[in-house]
Design a protein around this motif. Structure first.
Motif, PDB file in Angstrom:
ATOM      1  N   ALA A 304       0.813  -1.216   0.000  1.00  0.00           N
ATOM      2  CA  ALA A 304       0.000   0.000   0.000  1.00  0.00           C
ATOM      3  C   ALA A 304       0.845   1.264   0.000  1.00  0.00           C
ATOM      4  O   ALA A 304       0.301   2.366  -0.054  1.00  0.00           O
ATOM      5  N   GLY A 305       2.162   1.105   0.086  1.00  0.00           N
ATOM      6  CA  GLY A 305       3.025   2.284   0.076  1.00  0.00           C
ATOM      7  C   GLY A 305       3.202   2.925   1.437  1.00  0.00           C
ATOM      8  O   GLY A 305       3.678   4.041   1.543  1.00  0.00           O
ATOM      9  N   LEU A 306       2.796   2.231   2.482  1.00  0.00           N
ATOM     10  CA  LEU A 306       2.875   2.794   3.829  1.00  0.00           C
ATOM     11  C   LEU A 306       4.129   2.345   4.561  1.00  0.00           C
ATOM     12  O   LEU A 306       4.456   2.862   5.618  1.00  0.00           O
ATOM     13  N   GLN A 307       4.796   1.340   4.019  1.00  0.00           N
ATOM     14  CA  GLN A 307       5.944   0.764   4.709  1.00  0.00           C
ATOM     15  C   GLN A 307       7.140   0.843   3.771  1.00  0.00           C
ATOM     16  O   GLN A 307       7.059   0.443   2.615  1.00  0.00           O
ATOM     17  N   LYS A 308       8.245   1.373   4.283  1.00  0.00           N
ATOM     18  CA  LYS A 308       9.431   1.513   3.449  1.00  0.00           C
ATOM     19  C   LYS A 308      10.084   0.136   3.301  1.00  0.00           C
ATOM     20  O   LYS A 308      10.350  -0.543   4.286  1.00  0.00           O
ATOM     21  N   ALA A 309      10.304  -0.271   2.065  1.00  0.00           N
ATOM     22  CA  ALA A 309      10.956  -1.552   1.830  1.00  0.00           C
ATOM     23  C   ALA A 309      12.454  -1.339   1.621  1.00  0.00           C
ATOM     24  O   ALA A 309      12.885  -0.254   1.232  1.00  0.00           O
ATOM     25  N   ASP A 310      13.237  -2.378   1.910  1.00  0.00           N
ATOM     26  CA  ASP A 310      14.693  -2.268   1.736  1.00  0.00           C
ATOM     27  C   ASP A 310      15.058  -2.214   0.263  1.00  0.00           C
ATOM     28  O   ASP A 310      14.270  -2.560  -0.613  1.00  0.00           O
ATOM     29  N   LYS A 311      16.310  -1.825   0.039  1.00  0.00           N
ATOM     30  CA  LYS A 311      16.832  -1.768  -1.327  1.00  0.00           C
ATOM     31  C   LYS A 311      16.769  -3.157  -1.960  1.00  0.00           C
ATOM     32  O   LYS A 311      17.005  -4.159  -1.292  1.00  0.00           O
ATOM     33  N   GLY A 312      16.448  -3.192  -3.236  1.00  0.00           N
ATOM     34  CA  GLY A 312      16.428  -4.476  -3.936  1.00  0.00           C
ATOM     35  C   GLY A 312      15.072  -5.150  -3.908  1.00  0.00           C
ATOM     36  O   GLY A 312      14.856  -6.131  -4.609  1.00  0.00           O
ATOM     37  N   SER A 313      14.163  -4.623  -3.088  1.00  0.00           N
ATOM     38  CA  SER A 313      12.816  -5.204  -3.046  1.00  0.00           C
ATOM     39  C   SER A 313      12.051  -4.779  -4.287  1.00  0.00           C
ATOM     40  O   SER A 313      12.308  -3.706  -4.848  1.00  0.00           O
ATOM     41  N   SER A 314      11.114  -5.612  -4.676  1.00  0.00           N
ATOM     42  CA  SER A 314      10.340  -5.267  -5.862  1.00  0.00           C
ATOM     43  C   SER A 314       8.889  -5.714  -5.704  1.00  0.00           C
ATOM     44  O   SER A 314       8.612  -6.832  -5.296  1.00  0.00           O
ATOM     45  N   ILE A 315       7.985  -4.816  -5.991  1.00  0.00           N
ATOM     46  CA  ILE A 315       6.554  -5.146  -6.024  1.00  0.00           C
ATOM     47  C   ILE A 315       6.039  -4.642  -7.360  1.00  0.00           C
ATOM     48  O   ILE A 315       5.906  -3.438  -7.572  1.00  0.00           O
ATOM     49  N   ILE A 316       5.806  -5.562  -8.294  1.00  0.00           N
ATOM     50  CA  ILE A 316       5.366  -5.167  -9.626  1.00  0.00           C
ATOM     51  C   ILE A 316       3.855  -5.313  -9.714  1.00  0.00           C
ATOM     52  O   ILE A 316       3.288  -6.342  -9.352  1.00  0.00           O
ATOM     53  N   TYR A 317       3.217  -4.244 -10.186  1.00  0.00           N
ATOM     54  CA  TYR A 317       1.775  -4.258 -10.397  1.00  0.00           C
ATOM     55  C   TYR A 317       1.515  -4.224 -11.898  1.00  0.00           C
ATOM     56  O   TYR A 317       2.184  -3.482 -12.620  1.00  0.00           O
ATOM     57  N   PHE A 318       0.576  -5.049 -12.340  1.00  0.00           N
ATOM     58  CA  PHE A 318       0.221  -5.051 -13.765  1.00  0.00           C
ATOM     59  C   PHE A 318      -1.075  -4.291 -13.955  1.00  0.00           C
ATOM     60  O   PHE A 318      -2.106  -4.657 -13.391  1.00  0.00           O
ATOM     61  N   ASP A 319      -1.026  -3.222 -14.732  1.00  0.00           N
ATOM     62  CA  ASP A 319      -2.252  -2.437 -14.952  1.00  0.00           C
ATOM     63  C   ASP A 319      -3.107  -3.117 -16.030  1.00  0.00           C
ATOM     64  O   ASP A 319      -2.682  -4.116 -16.622  1.00  0.00           O
ATOM     65  N   PRO A 320      -4.325  -2.607 -16.296  1.00  0.00           N
ATOM     66  CA  PRO A 320      -5.232  -3.311 -17.213  1.00  0.00           C
ATOM     67  C   PRO A 320      -4.628  -3.522 -18.601  1.00  0.00           C
ATOM     68  O   PRO A 320      -4.978  -4.469 -19.297  1.00  0.00           O
ATOM     69  N   GLU A 321      -3.713  -2.665 -19.009  1.00  0.00           N
ATOM     70  CA  GLU A 321      -3.096  -2.838 -20.333  1.00  0.00           C
ATOM     71  C   GLU A 321      -1.916  -3.793 -20.283  1.00  0.00           C
ATOM     72  O   GLU A 321      -1.275  -4.039 -21.300  1.00  0.00           O
ATOM     73  N   GLY A 322      -1.603  -4.277 -19.105  1.00  0.00           N
ATOM     74  CA  GLY A 322      -0.500  -5.215 -19.000  1.00  0.00           C
ATOM     75  C   GLY A 322       0.849  -4.558 -18.756  1.00  0.00           C
ATOM     76  O   GLY A 322       1.877  -5.221 -18.780  1.00  0.00           O
ATOM     77  N   ASN A 323       0.848  -3.245 -18.534  1.00  0.00           N
ATOM     78  CA  ASN A 323       2.109  -2.567 -18.238  1.00  0.00           C
ATOM     79  C   ASN A 323       2.542  -2.842 -16.803  1.00  0.00           C
ATOM     80  O   ASN A 323       1.715  -2.992 -15.916  1.00  0.00           O
TER      81      ASN A 323
END
Lengths: 515, 365
Positions: A304-323
């Motif tokens: 949700a963007g409320l917690q700072k993640a460490d370097k190297g972490s990745s959370i990929i979201y796919f939007d409706p167009e697949g981006n």
């Protein structure tokens, strides 16, 4: 059944303002018996027992111990009558050892002798089969160990009547089994055990008799051997309830979130999440099981963007167009500005999801107040949304302008879930959504969540009731101490298996439960 | 086993939270509280001063309403107190405990006086007024900005910080009072002849009152109808919720304190340019602290604050009057003020809670 009565309540009533917590309740429990007090949240179970243990004083009614009428004005009075209660929230000193906590506060006029005390504590643990290291400090303990200390504390003070308030809420299935063994030993030792719960299978597993409360009133007391889950539910709710959750097979699975090497470290350098990897699909409910405080909160808040993640972490979201959109490093505002429809029902409803002192309309506005070009608020749409949610989710409230803190727990949650679903999310995260809710509200929430899944939303569901997780979720991911210990198919999952994963550790030295 | 010969007695009553109370009943309780307050302080007056309390109260009214001038003075005092109360309200609503209004008003006044002294006579009066307005607002805002930045950046304790800033402001004003002293060694600035705020008609007071009433309406709209007002309310209620919905908490804290300080600056302007026409370290006169009470008593509603400010202004004026008329120490009038406030604030307890008497149990059985 010729055992003598230990405790008897007659016509107990208690009101808080206009709320009737208990009305004319009768109850009796014998020596050497385990009595379950069953009722939904808010049915007055805890209030009733708080009057026996001296926290509250009844407005009306009488209490008898061993057949003699007594007046209990304080927890100290209760202990004089050998009544002890283990509350849901533990009251222990973190930096003291188990033994120190157990003997703390006892004033018997004699000079304190830790050796003697230790011997007495040891005797109690041996007698009932507690498994605990008495020299361990509280802050090093798991929740289950802390609970054990609380129970020994009460026994050490000589209690013959023990009251346990929802003792299994924080335990894994294995820990629950251990607790039940101890409770059976106590029964054999002619102690009286009262266990407050709303979990039916536990009632059936441990108790001799069940007293059912509904909306503060005494309904009936039945022999456990003659009861079934269905009959108990009907007693609790007052009507027939279907206990099935409709789970359709997931269709059209689409990758929605890919979480890779997610690490979160707190400011003291302690790892809260360690190398978390998983994928959440649209059209699926991903359950997250684990002992509370194992990193569930940090995981959801990272997305949700409320917690700072460490370097190297990745959370990929796919939007409706697949981006692909990288969410790590983005604030909630930035995520919203990108048009990402991410809904989040946090664990702390009134402290994070809603503002207790604001009315329903203003709480609807939390998500939408930025709309419109002027600097002024538009309350028209939030008002309409509020009315719509009150109607469709059957929120019980005097009006849309009532502060939400005045609503009952179930209605608060309906307001929050209703608002989050109204955002037409593509990802819906919910944390403990039915905690404190009655059965009907709980099933309404489950069905709302299922419907979201059918509409193609990626649902992440953090839960504590393993039975529900198994029934509701398509996959169940288990988290322990910030690490993912396994992902299981919902349909094939076994409670015991999940329980083992909940305490399993990938690093030997940090084992919580090494058996 | 348990011998209960010494059976503990049942408690007589207990305290329970009231369900929602009708407003008639709530106001009934408040009226009773005020009557009791006057009764009780009447007794105190009799004991301490041997005066007839009724005539003492009558004197208080006289002090506020006897002449037209006294009445206008009362309204002006109300307006100034209201202005500072409006200033602290956004901060308090955000749960930022700004107890530095006193200093922020002083600094606003100091900036006003500086313009009047340095620029007076050198530029046209109209331009001077504009410069005064800008300077006073900036000065007050800066004085509030400093603790706000430290709060946002380092999470310092704003209560202590704003309190300390008061002392800095007092010392600064004392210093400049020496620099600008009228006659050597007097240590006072005396009346400054330039940059007086204009009079409306033939009345010295009405401008201040109008300005403050306009600010009241504006602040009401800001707090209740604007997005800014909504954001600061959310931040005040729960910072977690604010972060959850994407509010930049630090930004809101700084913005709100700028507003709070700016309004304090306006109060300083009105006091120096519109009333005292001089500067010394007591021009704020404790309003920065009294304002907190005005704001809380009115539950942060600017319109209710008109009433609470009037009440406190009345108490102050009336108390001053009885101490001159009866020649009794000012402390006695402070005692009366204290008693009345105690009752007014104390009655809120009975609005929120009730005493419940426990029904006796039947003996025996």
């Amino acid at each position: 059944m010729s055992k003598p009565l230990a405790l008897e309540l007659k016509g107990i009533s208690k009101t808080f303002g206009s709320i009737v917590a208990n009305k004319d309740v009768d109850l009796e429990v014998r020596r050497g018996e385990i009595l379950a007090i069953l009722g939904e949240n808010g049915s007055g179970k805890t209030t009733l027992m708080n009057m026996v243990s001296g926290i509250y004083f009844p407005d009306e009614g009488q209490i008898f111990v061993d057949g003699k009428e007594v007046v209990i004005r304080s927890p100290k009075d209760a202990f004089d009558y050998k009544i002890g209660m283990i509350h849901q929230h533990f009251k222990l000193v973190d930096v003291f050892t188990a033994t120190e906590n157990i003997v703390l506060g006892i004033n018997d006029g004699k000079k304190f002798n830790i050796k003697e005390a230790q011997a007495r504590v040891k005797e109690i643990t041996d007698r009932y089969g507690f498994q605990i290291d008495l020299d361990k400090k509280i802050y090093e303990m798991s929740v289950s160990e802390k609970q054990t200390v609380e129970i020994i504390k009460v026994l050490y003070r000589g209690a013959d009547i023990l009251i346990l308030d929802e003792p299994t809420a924080v335990l894994t299935p294995q820990e629950t089994q251990k607790l039940f063994v101890v409770l059976r030993n106590m029964r054999a030792d002619n102690k009286t055990v009262i266990i407050i719960t709303h979990k039916l299978h536990e009632v059936l597993a441990i108790s001799d008799r069940v007293t059912i409360l509904r909306k503060g009133e005494f309904i009936e007391t039945v022999q456990t051997s003659e009861a079934t889950e269905q009959s108990l539910t009907e007693g609790m709710v007052g009507q027939k309830v279907s206990l099935d959750i409709e789970r359709k097979d997931p269709e059209n699975l689409q990758e929605r979130l890919i979480i890779k090497d997610l690490n979160v470290t707190d400011f003291e350098g302690k790892a809260l999440l360690k190398d978390v990897n998983f994928t959440a699909y649209g059209g699926e409910i991903l359950g997250i099981a684990g002992i509370s405080g194992s990193g569930q909160k940090e995981l959801l808040e990272s997305v949700a963007g409320l917690q700072k993640a460490d370097k190297g972490s990745s959370i990929i979201y796919f939007d409706p167009e697949g981006n692909e959109v990288q969410l790590v490093g983005k604030t909630p505002k930035a995520i919203r500005n990108l048009g990402i429809a991410l809904s989040f029902v946090p664990e702390d409803r009134l402290g994070m999801g809603l503002v207790g002192n604001m009315d329903i309309i203003d709480n609807m506005m939390l998500r939408s107040y930025k709309k419109g070009k002027t600097e002024f608020l538009d309350r028209k749409q939030p008002r309409e949304l509020a009315e719509e949610i009150i109607d469709s989710l059957e929120v019980v409230t005097p009006s849309a302008t009532t502060p939400v803190r005045r609503l009952s727990g179930g209605n608060v949650q309906k307001v929050l879930v209703g608002r989050e679903i109204s955002l037409n999310p593509r990802v819906l995260m919910v944390a403990y959504p039915v905690r404190g809710l009655d059965i009907n509200s709980s099933y309404m929430i489950y069905n709302l969540i299922s419907k979201q899944k059918e509409q193609g939303v990626a649902v992440i569901f953090v839960g504590e009731d393993l039975d529900v997780l198994i029934e509701l979720c398509d996959r169940i991911m288990v988290i322990n101490s910030g690490e993912i210990t396994g992902i299981v198919e919902g349909k094939k999952a076994q409670k015991e298996e999940l329980g083992i994963l909940m305490t399993k550790s990938t690093h030997g030295e940090e084992a919580v439960d090494d058996e | 086993m348990m011998n209960n010969e010494k059976k503990p007695k049942e408690p007589l009553f207990h305290i329970a939270k009231r369900p929602a109370i009708s407003w008639q009943k709530a106001w009934g309780i408040r009226v009773i509280a005020i009557l009791l307050a006057f009764l009780f302080s009447g007794l105190v007056i009799m004991m301490l001063t041997k005066q007839n309390p009724i005539s003492v109260y009558a004197t208080m009214f006289d002090g506020c309403f006897r002449t037209e001038a006294k009445f206008w003075q009362l309204l002006q005092e109300m307006a100034l107190l209201l202005c500072v109360s409006l200033a602290v309200t956004p901060a308090f609503k955000m749960h930022f405990w700004n107890i530095g209004a006193e200093g922020q008003v002083l600094i606003g006044g100091l900036a006003t006086a500086a313009c009047m002294i340095i620029l007076g006579g050198k530029i046209s009066n109209g331009l001077l007024l504009v410069v005064m307005i800008v300077a006073s607002i900036l000065a007050g805002a800066i004085w509030a900005l400093i603790p706000a930045i430290f709060k946002a950046r380092f999470n310092t304790n704003e209560t202590l910080f704003t309190l300390m800033m008061n002392y800095v402001a007092i010392q600064l004003v004392s210093y400049f009072a020496m620099v600008w002293e009228k006659t050597k060694g007097a240590g006072t600035v005396g009346e400054i002849s330039f940059g007086w705020l204009p009079r409306i008609g033939n009345n010295d007071y009405i401008l201040n009152i109008i300005v403050v009433l306009i600010l009241t309406v504006v602040l009401y709209i800001y707090l209740n109808k604007s997005k800014h007002g909504y954001e600061l309310t959310v931040v005040g209620e729960s910072e977690n919720t604010a972060r959850y919905i994407g509010i930049n908490v630090n930004k809101v804290i700084i913005r709100t304190m700028l507003l709070s300080g700016a309004l304090c600056g306006v109060a300083g302007l009105l006091i120096v340019g519109g009333k005292d026409h001089t500067i010394n370290s007591s021009i704020a006169g404790g309003r920065g602290f009294t304002a907190i009470m005005v704001s809380w008593l009115a539950k942060f509603n600017p319109f209710y604050m008109i009433a609470t400010a009037l009440l406190l202004a009345f108490m102050q004026k009336g108390a001053g009057e009885i101490s001159t008329v009866y020649g009794i120490d000012k402390a006695v009038s402070d005692i009366i003020t204290g008693i009345i406030l105690f009752f007014i604030i104390g009655c809120e307890f009975f609005i929120n809670y009730e005493l419940k008497f426990i029904k006796r149990h039947k003996e025996g059985e």
